[in-house]
Enzyme design. Structure first.
Site, PDB file in Angstrom:
ATOM      1  N   ALA A  27     -11.598  16.371  14.968  1.00 32.22           N
ATOM      2  CA  ALA A  27     -12.595  15.488  14.353  1.00 32.22           C
ATOM      3  C   ALA A  27     -12.340  15.257  12.864  1.00 32.22           C
ATOM      4  O   ALA A  27     -12.620  14.176  12.343  1.00 32.22           O
ATOM      5  CB  ALA A  27     -13.987  16.071  14.550  1.00 32.22           C
ATOM      6  N   ASP A 107     -11.835   8.536  19.753  1.00 30.02           N
ATOM      7  CA  ASP A 107     -12.096   7.289  19.031  1.00 30.02           C
ATOM      8  C   ASP A 107     -10.984   6.253  19.126  1.00 30.02           C
ATOM      9  O   ASP A 107     -11.146   5.123  18.664  1.00 30.02           O
ATOM     10  CB  ASP A 107     -12.404   7.601  17.551  1.00 30.02           C
ATOM     11  CG  ASP A 107     -11.339   8.464  16.888  1.00 30.02           C
ATOM     12  OD1 ASP A 107     -10.132   8.279  17.176  1.00 30.02           O
ATOM     13  OD2 ASP A 107     -11.705   9.330  16.065  1.00 30.02           O
ATOM     14  N   HIS A 124      -9.713  14.861  25.461  1.00 33.37           N
ATOM     15  CA  HIS A 124     -11.106  14.628  25.842  1.00 33.37           C
ATOM     16  C   HIS A 124     -11.351  13.189  26.295  1.00 33.37           C
ATOM     17  O   HIS A 124     -12.479  12.728  26.306  1.00 33.37           O
ATOM     18  CB  HIS A 124     -12.039  14.987  24.687  1.00 33.37           C
ATOM     19  CG  HIS A 124     -11.978  16.446  24.314  1.00 33.37           C
ATOM     20  ND1 HIS A 124     -12.386  16.938  23.101  1.00 33.37           N
ATOM     21  CD2 HIS A 124     -11.533  17.516  25.013  1.00 33.37           C
ATOM     22  CE1 HIS A 124     -12.190  18.254  23.062  1.00 33.37           C
ATOM     23  NE2 HIS A 124     -11.670  18.617  24.202  1.00 33.37           N
ATOM     24  N   CYS A 160     -18.949  -2.201  43.330  1.00 34.84           N
ATOM     25  CA  CYS A 160     -19.424  -1.230  44.336  1.00 34.84           C
ATOM     26  C   CYS A 160     -20.764  -0.592  43.979  1.00 34.84           C
ATOM     27  O   CYS A 160     -21.241   0.283  44.689  1.00 34.84           O
ATOM     28  CB  CYS A 160     -18.366  -0.145  44.539  1.00 34.84           C
ATOM     29  SG  CYS A 160     -18.307   1.057  43.187  1.00 34.84           S
ATOM     30  N   ASN A 223      -6.735  21.420   7.101  1.00 33.65           N
ATOM     31  CA  ASN A 223      -8.142  21.397   7.501  1.00 33.65           C
ATOM     32  C   ASN A 223      -9.007  21.807   6.312  1.00 33.65           C
ATOM     33  O   ASN A 223      -8.644  22.686   5.549  1.00 33.65           O
ATOM     34  CB  ASN A 223      -8.377  22.356   8.678  1.00 33.65           C
ATOM     35  CG  ASN A 223      -9.734  22.136   9.322  1.00 33.65           C
ATOM     36  OD1 ASN A 223     -10.081  21.008   9.668  1.00 33.65           O
ATOM     37  ND2 ASN A 223     -10.510  23.190   9.457  1.00 33.65           N
TER      38      ASN A 223
HETATM   39 ZN   LIG Z   1     -16.991   0.429  41.386  1.00 33.09          ZN
END
Ligand SMILES: [Zn+2]
Length: 256
Positions: A27, A107, A124, A160, A223
């Site tokens: 981050a 991001d 992630h 769907c 960092n």
């Molecule tokens: Zn679908």
């Protein structure tokens, strides 16, 4: 700690000598782009609670809560642009000094900054797309945001009627096995590991630099705050990621 210039020179030499460099970002690399760290106070996470993946699947109200949070978050970050740290990593790749870019961020700013998708591993997932959980249909996030803004807070697939969810790994959702394996492989096969903007507090993130160290790589940490793994790094920077990376790339190009 050595002076900034001494550490810059140390890092510069490590980069010059390296044959295979893996970068790992958290981050902290995106805060200068205006992307809030979910751990920082005053942000969106103070206003909304975390909805787990299980709740998302089973509760209409939790799903609406989740999407209300995302709608507000997208408003906050839609103007975010890659900063000098992202651009420097793109430059590193361009001059053949970056083989693998593992990120905890969702991001999409590494792609936008110019790094190629081939070398990016998004542990992630990404906020830039949404998928139907049933049939897999994919939309750019802007399409879904437009529906949220019109008041559709439980967007369903037009094919769907399945649930739509951003292509992120949510709380309670398993990390993608293939991406994790690739990340560990990138850590184990590099000779220099560049860690940028992660406090390395959570697993399995913290085990990735540990794996690089175990396999014999040198490590550079950039960092703002201390991490529990600083002792395995050859050089530690507490300065702004953009200042450090900008300067390193400039020096690299001068000495090339
Ligand atoms: Zn679908």
């Amino acid at each position: 700690m050595e002076s900034f210039n001494e550490r810059l020179n140390l890092a510069l030499n490590l980069i010059k000598e390296a044959k295979r460099i893996t970068a790992f970002t958290g981050a902290g690399i995106s805060t200068e782009s205006g992307i809030p760290d979910f751990r920082s106070p005053g942000g969106i996470w103070d206003r909304y609670r975390i909805v787990t993946f299980q709740e998302f699947l089973t509760s209409n109200s939790a799903r609406k809560e989740y999407w209300a949070m995302k709608r507000d978050l997208f408003r906050e970050i839609e103007s975010a642009k890659p900063n000098r740290a992202h651009l420097a990593l793109a430059e590193l790749e361009k001059i053949g000094k970056l083989n693998c870019l593992i990120t905890q961020n969702i991001d999409g700013l590494h792609q936008e900054g110019g790094n190629s998708s081939d070398i990016i591993i998004e542990l992630h997932g990404t906020n830039r797309r949404a998928n139907c959980l049933e049939c897999g249909k994919t939309w750019p996030i802007e399409d879904i945001q437009a529906r949220l803004e019109k008041g559709d807070l439980d967007p369903r697939c037009d094919v769907c009627n399945g649930f739509i969810k951003p292509a992120t790994v949510s709380f309670g959702q398993a990390m993608p096995v293939e991406d994790m394996l690739r990340a560990f492989q990138c850590a184990a096969t590099c000779d220099l590991f560049l860690m940028i903007g992660s406090s390395l507090q959570v697993e399995p993130a913290a085990s990735i630099p540990r794996e690089a160290h175990r396999a014999g790589a040198k490590l550079i940490f950039i960092n703002r705050t201390e991490t529990p793994l600083d002792f395995i790094a050859t050089v530690v920077f507490r300065e702004n990621a953009s200042d450090v990376l900008d300067e390193l790339v400039k020096l690299l190009k001068q000495s090339a």
